[in-house]
Design a protein around this motif. Sequence first.
Motif, PDB file in Angstrom:
ATOM      1  N   GLY A  75       0.821  -1.205   0.000  1.00  0.00           N
ATOM      2  CA  GLY A  75       0.000   0.000   0.000  1.00  0.00           C
ATOM      3  C   GLY A  75       0.853   1.251   0.000  1.00  0.00           C
ATOM      4  O   GLY A  75       0.610   2.200  -0.754  1.00  0.00           O
ATOM      5  N   ILE A  76       1.901   1.242   0.853  1.00  0.00           N
ATOM      6  CA  ILE A  76       2.786   2.408   0.924  1.00  0.00           C
ATOM      7  C   ILE A  76       3.490   2.613  -0.418  1.00  0.00           C
ATOM      8  O   ILE A  76       3.557   3.728  -0.946  1.00  0.00           O
ATOM      9  N   ALA A  77       3.970   1.515  -1.007  1.00  0.00           N
ATOM     10  CA  ALA A  77       4.661   1.623  -2.296  1.00  0.00           C
ATOM     11  C   ALA A  77       3.704   2.126  -3.383  1.00  0.00           C
ATOM     12  O   ALA A  77       4.084   2.954  -4.217  1.00  0.00           O
ATOM     13  N   THR A  78       2.460   1.647  -3.328  1.00  0.00           N
ATOM     14  CA  THR A  78       1.460   2.113  -4.289  1.00  0.00           C
ATOM     15  C   THR A  78       1.268   3.623  -4.165  1.00  0.00           C
ATOM     16  O   THR A  78       1.195   4.344  -5.159  1.00  0.00           O
ATOM     17  N   GLY A  79       1.199   4.071  -2.919  1.00  0.00           N
ATOM     18  CA  GLY A  79       1.017   5.500  -2.679  1.00  0.00           C
ATOM     19  C   GLY A  79       2.211   6.316  -3.149  1.00  0.00           C
ATOM     20  O   GLY A  79       2.053   7.369  -3.779  1.00  0.00           O
ATOM     21  N   LEU A  80       3.428   5.829  -2.848  1.00  0.00           N
ATOM     22  CA  LEU A  80       4.633   6.548  -3.265  1.00  0.00           C
ATOM     23  C   LEU A  80       4.691   6.664  -4.784  1.00  0.00           C
ATOM     24  O   LEU A  80       4.995   7.727  -5.335  1.00  0.00           O
ATOM     25  N   VAL A 113      -6.668   3.896  -3.178  1.00  0.00           N
ATOM     26  CA  VAL A 113      -6.355   2.459  -3.124  1.00  0.00           C
ATOM     27  C   VAL A 113      -5.207   2.201  -2.157  1.00  0.00           C
ATOM     28  O   VAL A 113      -5.247   1.276  -1.336  1.00  0.00           O
ATOM     29  N   ALA A 114      -4.184   3.053  -2.246  1.00  0.00           N
ATOM     30  CA  ALA A 114      -2.999   2.872  -1.408  1.00  0.00           C
ATOM     31  C   ALA A 114      -3.367   2.927   0.065  1.00  0.00           C
ATOM     32  O   ALA A 114      -2.929   2.090   0.864  1.00  0.00           O
ATOM     33  N   VAL A 115      -4.207   3.903   0.418  1.00  0.00           N
ATOM     34  CA  VAL A 115      -4.606   4.033   1.818  1.00  0.00           C
ATOM     35  C   VAL A 115      -5.410   2.809   2.257  1.00  0.00           C
ATOM     36  O   VAL A 115      -5.186   2.249   3.339  1.00  0.00           O
ATOM     37  N   THR A 116      -6.343   2.356   1.390  1.00  0.00           N
ATOM     38  CA  THR A 116      -7.153   1.177   1.726  1.00  0.00           C
ATOM     39  C   THR A 116      -6.266  -0.035   1.995  1.00  0.00           C
ATOM     40  O   THR A 116      -6.425  -0.745   2.992  1.00  0.00           O
ATOM     41  N   LEU A 117      -5.319  -0.275   1.068  1.00  0.00           N
ATOM     42  CA  LEU A 117      -4.461  -1.456   1.207  1.00  0.00           C
ATOM     43  C   LEU A 117      -3.591  -1.359   2.457  1.00  0.00           C
ATOM     44  O   LEU A 117      -3.442  -2.331   3.206  1.00  0.00           O
TER      45      LEU A 117
END
Lengths: 505, 180
Positions: B50-55, B78-82
């Motif tokens: 999730g963190i990587a998705t957000g970054l 999505v990143a926050v959800t994951l």
Amino acid sequence: MDALSGLLSGFSIALQPINVGLALGGVGVGTFVGMLPGIGPINAIAILIPVIFAAGMPPESALILLVGIYYGSQYGNSISTILLNVPGTASAVVTAIDGHAMTRDGRSGPALAISAIASFVGGTLSIFGLVLFAPLLAAWAIRFGPAEYFALMIFAFSALSSFAGGSLVRALASTGFGLWLATVGLDPNSAIPRYTFGQLQLLDGMDFVVVTIGLFAVSEVFQLLEETDRGQEAAAAIGRVAVSTKELALTGWTMLRGSVLGFLVGVLPGAGGTIASFLAYSTEERMAGRSGRFGQGDIRGVAAPESANNAAANGALIPLLTLGVPGSGTTAVLLGALLGLGVTPGPLLLEEQPDLFWGLAASMYVGNAFLLLLNLPLVGVFVKALQVPRWILIPSVAALAFVAVYAVNGSAFDLVLMTAFGAVGYLMRIFGFPLAPVVLGLVLGPLMEKNLRRAMALSGGEWGVLFDSPIAITLWAMAAASLLVPTLLRRWTRELVETTPEEGL
Amino acid sequence: MTEPPGDAVTTPTGTGPASTDDGDASRAAGAGPSGSGADRLVGGALLVGGIATGLEATTFDVAFLTDPVGPKALPLFVAVTLALAGASMLARPREGVGLPPRSAAIRMAGAAGAFLIYAAVLPWIGFYLATTLVVAALAVLYRGPAKGGLAAGLVLTTVLWLLFVILLALPLPVGELWTR
């Protein structure tokens, strides 16, 4: 009046020889795949989609075939549930209780017969509901703007996550994973690539057929490998597949109540056949009181869930067709198929493509009649298929899946993706993540993002627009309630939670 | 060519090397039900993913915005959800995840390998040979007889040829090896 004339025109389409043939083929294939392990409706539909695209079938015929599989499989699933006590989907778990008890008593014939009759009653009554309510909902939804659609999709996601069975956190993670998959590829607005890892093949995004077949069919191939060490169950011999008039009289009201209840629950996103069959069963059990032998082979215990889950399956078509927002994994795949055929379901569908809607509704009467007429005499033949050894059946299913996936783009890369999603799907199963929200997220994600961006563009970047209309606020409230209410309910009733993780309703 | 199978579930971004192995590792090591360790691994992988998705999402910059939201909003959501789901799993992991017994895990890996080989050789040796072989291989993994599996593969390939090539006029790849 309107519905009647619409239906009449629909029959002129549904009764064309090709469409009668497709309805028959659809329910036949549906019964078959619903019964066998490893395929299930969602895979049967996903596997057929590339074939339908390639064959250049007109949308109304394609839809008649796909929906035939959809409701036919509900019944096929009951056959193996009653005879072998292996419910293929969560919605059949309830049928297993009294259905299999009847089989143990040597009454599998009446159990199969009442299941066919209840399915027919639930199916045909709910088509009535479909033609009555769909136009009303469409007329109402015509006022939906992008903000309302966005809220509606949030509601669909939260409802499916909440009712998917098992942990809410895991279901939300599944939804997030599906939405993430939806973002892979070129962003349609700004044309920048997102999460493609430099792979050219990913620029077009993830194809839902590849993902669905991987997640459901291939993971099932892996999962069943684990079960080969146990032996294959033999189906009990079936007696005469018929019910007495006494049994029919006993179950008449049960089937009617089950149909109405199932239809109403089915219209709501997420809930679907599982909740419908549980509610119908427990209602009947309570109403029967001491006179019932529920749990020990009461025929009403088969009639109630069977009528309810067929009615729910048809009810679920209403939001799909009139709002363009599916509430389950299987209807999400149907939406993907429709979009691929150039049909955009929504409030305008009835006006712009009345043939499609009414032709489908009429064909469902045709298909349900076929189901009843064929299954009573032919169930013995279908059951023979349960005797085919796993080592022939499963590899054959896998090969069909390969051909379908390859047919999507003619690319071997998709087969690699499919295998990867198979492994992912297997891990998700054992770690308790439901699979249906992934498919819903993938199919609905682009539409949700489009509506969000459109709403924000109209408002000039003012987020308040999302909560600006009474409809939108209602939908947001329903979304919140769908997340909170089941959690609270679980505290009170342990019963509803004990569902097995659902497999694409 | 692509990331190893099993990557996408645990790390939807595929950028976190630490989490790439989680799925496969827990599967290979798995014998029978485990404690909460495997579940914690998945939760951790989701959090990292999730963190990587957000970054990654923060790099989705466009020169001029065609709409006020831009391509970042959904990925960030999505990143926050994951990440939240992952954190919640880490905090409250589930006991006794039903990992497959070793023999089943080996056969699953065999099936996945057969599928990947199938994908790799399909353009080369063609649909007919490849499909016959993969059906036979799967049949054996399902504890069927090898000869029977081969026969099933031949019959099935013939049926698929009749269905797709003859009935639907959909060409299936014959294979570069034979056409050259």
